[in-house]
Design a protein around this motif. Structure first.
Motif, PDB file in Angstrom:
ATOM      1  N   GLU A 242     -89.750 -99.872 -78.114  1.00  0.00           N
ATOM      2  CA  GLU A 242     -88.827-100.976 -77.867  1.00  0.00           C
ATOM      3  C   GLU A 242     -87.563-100.512 -77.165  1.00  0.00           C
ATOM      4  OE1 GLU A 242     -86.873-104.795 -80.250  1.00  0.00           O
ATOM      5  OE2 GLU A 242     -87.954-103.211 -81.341  1.00  0.00           O
TER       6      GLU A 242
ATOM      7  N   LEU B 174     -90.090-107.943 -78.678  1.00  0.00           N
ATOM      8  CA  LEU B 174     -91.172-107.211 -79.338  1.00  0.00           C
ATOM      9  C   LEU B 174     -91.073-107.443 -80.836  1.00  0.00           C
ATOM     10  CD1 LEU B 174     -91.289-103.755 -77.478  1.00  0.00           C
ATOM     11  CD2 LEU B 174     -92.654-105.798 -77.068  1.00  0.00           C
TER      12      LEU B 174
ATOM     13  N   ALA C 106     -93.110-103.800 -83.398  1.00  0.00           N
ATOM     14  CA  ALA C 106     -93.598-102.764 -82.478  1.00  0.00           C
ATOM     15  C   ALA C 106     -93.839-101.447 -83.197  1.00  0.00           C
ATOM     16  CB  ALA C 106     -92.592-102.567 -81.343  1.00  0.00           C
TER      17      ALA C 106
ATOM     18  N   LEU D 292     -98.715 -98.265 -73.129  1.00  0.00           N
ATOM     19  CA  LEU D 292     -98.075 -99.566 -72.982  1.00  0.00           C
ATOM     20  C   LEU D 292     -96.847 -99.473 -72.084  1.00  0.00           C
ATOM     21  CD1 LEU D 292     -98.320-101.041 -76.606  1.00  0.00           C
ATOM     22  CD2 LEU D 292     -99.655-101.670 -74.601  1.00  0.00           C
TER      23      LEU D 292
ATOM     24  N   VAL E  49     -96.384-101.397 -68.468  1.00  0.00           N
ATOM     25  CA  VAL E  49     -95.232-102.242 -68.136  1.00  0.00           C
ATOM     26  C   VAL E  49     -94.582-101.756 -66.845  1.00  0.00           C
ATOM     27  CG1 VAL E  49     -92.930-102.938 -68.900  1.00  0.00           C
ATOM     28  CG2 VAL E  49     -94.827-102.933 -70.520  1.00  0.00           C
TER      29      VAL E  49
ATOM     30  N   VAL F 295     -91.190-109.858 -70.994  1.00  0.00           N
ATOM     31  CA  VAL F 295     -92.109-108.966 -71.694  1.00  0.00           C
ATOM     32  C   VAL F 295     -92.067-109.337 -73.167  1.00  0.00           C
ATOM     33  CG1 VAL F 295     -92.705-106.586 -72.232  1.00  0.00           C
ATOM     34  CG2 VAL F 295     -91.729-107.141 -69.997  1.00  0.00           C
ATOM     35  N   THR F 296     -93.220-109.675 -73.736  1.00  0.00           N
ATOM     36  CA  THR F 296     -93.301-110.054 -75.148  1.00  0.00           C
ATOM     37  C   THR F 296     -94.425-109.272 -75.808  1.00  0.00           C
ATOM     38  OG1 THR F 296     -94.805-111.887 -74.638  1.00  0.00           O
ATOM     39  CG2 THR F 296     -92.456-112.382 -74.699  1.00  0.00           C
ATOM     40  N   GLY F 297     -94.269-108.998 -77.092  1.00  0.00           N
ATOM     41  CA  GLY F 297     -95.287-108.311 -77.861  1.00  0.00           C
ATOM     42  C   GLY F 297     -95.327-108.825 -79.275  1.00  0.00           C
TER      43      GLY F 297
ATOM     44  N   TYR G  25    -102.453-105.400 -81.412  1.00  0.00           N
ATOM     45  CA  TYR G  25    -101.128-105.729 -80.889  1.00  0.00           C
ATOM     46  C   TYR G  25    -101.301-106.216 -79.460  1.00  0.00           C
ATOM     47  CZ  TYR G  25     -96.054-105.509 -80.534  1.00  0.00           C
ATOM     48  OH  TYR G  25     -94.732-105.840 -80.415  1.00  0.00           O
TER      49      TYR G  25
ATOM     50  N   LEU H 291     -99.510-107.283 -75.905  1.00  0.00           N
ATOM     51  CA  LEU H 291     -98.330-107.170 -75.063  1.00  0.00           C
ATOM     52  C   LEU H 291     -98.570-107.966 -73.782  1.00  0.00           C
ATOM     53  CD1 LEU H 291     -95.548-105.659 -74.788  1.00  0.00           C
ATOM     54  CD2 LEU H 291     -96.774-104.013 -73.362  1.00  0.00           C
ATOM     55  N   GLU H 292     -97.628-108.851 -73.426  1.00  0.00           N
ATOM     56  CA  GLU H 292     -97.748-109.703 -72.252  1.00  0.00           C
ATOM     57  C   GLU H 292     -96.562-109.507 -71.339  1.00  0.00           C
ATOM     58  OE1 GLU H 292    -100.234-113.589 -73.684  1.00  0.00           O
ATOM     59  OE2 GLU H 292     -98.101-113.521 -74.221  1.00  0.00           O
TER      60      GLU H 292
ATOM     61  N   TRP I 132    -104.193-105.743 -74.951  1.00  0.00           N
ATOM     62  CA  TRP I 132    -104.416-105.792 -76.402  1.00  0.00           C
ATOM     63  C   TRP I 132    -104.921-104.428 -76.855  1.00  0.00           C
ATOM     64  CZ3 TRP I 132    -108.639-105.015 -79.594  1.00  0.00           C
ATOM     65  CH2 TRP I 132    -108.480-105.416 -80.926  1.00  0.00           C
TER      66      TRP I 132
END
Length: 464
Positions: free
Chosen positions: A325, A347, A350, A361, A365, A383-385, A396, A398-399, A446
């Motif tokens: 993070e 996040l 995380a 990850l 990114v 960015v979201t997780g 988990y 992550l987008e 994912w």
């Protein structure tokens, strides 16, 4: 097996034979109907001819009775015969002409009928006006007899013609029946024989196919065993390759970490030393100024900044010290400051990720943000997780989403996408690339939270 066309040909021949028999029978029935119609027509015509003769006799009888008695009731047969004769003559002449009777015979018949009716009318009129004297006129009697004899002759000739038509129709019907019987027996016999041969060949073909299918099943069983064995070997080889790839990735990251430390320690210390020497030299030259000293100080500061940038690019120190993070937050803030792109990071939990999963990850990114800057034309990046269960496995998600022009015609095997997909696969997860819900582009990764130990913590087989 090579002659499988033969039973189908025989079946086709049998069907054609049955169809031929049906068609022949239908045509024969149609011809029989025509012959029957002709026979009925001829018999009706002959009956009408006989009725014509009967009506003429009724006229003769009524005439004689009236001549002898002079009483009106004896004229009733004469009058009724005249009334029916008018209706009978038109239809009879039409049927005789349709039957092909000679036109001369028809004309003579019409002439004789008119002549006989005229004779009867004259004799009756003379009996009414002259009384019994008409009975002594033998000449009129003889002339009437002659006309009646001629009428009987013509009617008999025409009747014989109709009888001949009836006989011809009967003979033609008999021939049609015989021909239909012979043809039907021949075609039905041929069809039955062809059908029997076809069934025999089909049974033989079925036995051959059953034998071939048994051989194929045995071959398939052997082949499936070989395929299963080969698949198991390939899976073991793939597991070794994945394990090697994971170890290679770890080695690369370890080398990056070492190089980052070397750059930071060596180049950073050298730059710092040069900067300190420059500051000392400046104090000794004071109050005099030297442009070369200023330039040397600027170069030392640029070297220090370059060493820090190279070290951070090789291995962000925050990733090892404070986690994913903090590293992403610092990276996105730097990206926003350098490019003007508005960035947002969210996040959740995380810290549930393993340390080995933070690096892929972070690299994904980085690659996604590079693609956004190069191709998307976006003004904002998010960015979201969050923890996400996939197929019953805790993981988990992550987008990375932007508000740019969307994926468009990006090839699925492009180098940037291929690199992100390979990193997610090596980490045991799955990768998705496509349009974002509100427009733009979405990159989703994912990773499972519990990773397969055999792959060194990065080869769990999730599908997302």
């Amino acid at each position: 097996m090579r002659y499988s066309w033969l039973p189908f040909s025989l079946l086709l021949a049998a069907v054609l034979a049955f169809v031929g028999a049906a068609v022949g029978t239908s045509r024969s029935l149609a011809e029989l109907l025509v012959r029957d119609t002709e026979r009925s027509e001829a018999m009706r015509t002959e009956a009408d001819l006989q009725r014509l003769k009967t009506l003429l006799l009724d006229i003769e009888t009524g005439q004689r009775g009236f001549i002898i008695t002079g009483q009106q009731p004896f004229l009733r047969p004469y009058e009724e015969a005249l009334l029916e004769l008018g209706q009978l003559k038109a239809g009879l002449r039409e049927r005789l002409a349709r039957a092909g009777a000679p036109s001369l015979s028809l004309q003579r018949l019409d002439q004789l009928v008119r002549q006989r009716l005229e004779q009867a009318r004259v004799i009756i009129a003379r009996r009414v006006s002259g009384g019994d004297a008409v009975m002594r006129d033998l000449g009129a009697y003889a002339e009437g007899k002659r006309v009646m004899d001629d009428l009987r002759f013509e009617i008999d000739q025409l009747s014989q013609g109709q009888q001949q038509r009836v006989a011809d129709a009967d003979r033609a019907s008999l021939e049609v029946q015989q021909r239909t019987t012979r043809l039907g027996r021949l075609l039905l016999g041929a069809g039955i024989v062809a059908l029997a041969f076809a069934l025999a060949l089909m049974f033989r073909e079925r036995r051959l196919r059953d034998t071939a299918e048994a051989g194929l099943r045995q071959a398939n069983a052997t082949l499936e065993s070989q395929v299963a064995q080969r698949t198991e070997e390939l899976q073991r080889a793939l597991a070794r390759i994945r394990s090697f790839a994971v170890e290679l990735e770890r080695g690369v990251e370890a080398e990056r970490r070492r190089l980052a430390r070397e750059v930071h320690d060596q180049f950073g210390q050298v730059g710092t030393a040069i900067k300190m020497l420059t500051l000392s030299l400046r104090s000794k030259l004071a109050p005099r100024t030297e442009p070369l000293v200023d330039e040397l100080q600027n170069m030392a500061e640029e070297a220090i900044r370059s060493a820090r940038q190279i070290s951070a690019a090789l291995r962000p120190p925050l990733l090892d010290e404070l986690g994913l993070e903090a590293a992403l937050s610092h990276y996105l803030q730097t990206l926003q400051r350098q490019s003007g792109l508005t960035t947002t990071l969210t996040l959740d939990a995380a810290d549930a990720l393993a340390p080995d999963q933070a690096n892929p990850l972070f690299r994904i990114v980085q690659e996604a943000c590079t693609n956004v800057l190069r191709h998307a034309g976006a003004s904002a990046l998010r960015v979201t997780g969050k923890p996400w269960q996939q197929g019953g496995v805790d993981g988990y998600l992550l987008e990375i989403c932007d508000n740019g022009q969307g994926p468009g015609d990006v090839r699925p095997d492009a180098s940037g996408l291929r690199g992100m997909r390979e990193r997610s696969t090596l980490a045991g997860g799955s990768f998705e690339f496509g349009p974002a819900p509100g427009g733009g582009t979405r990159v989703g990764v994912w990773l499972p939270l519990q990773v397969n130990e055999a792959a060194g913590g990065g080869d769990a087989g999730g599908t997302w």
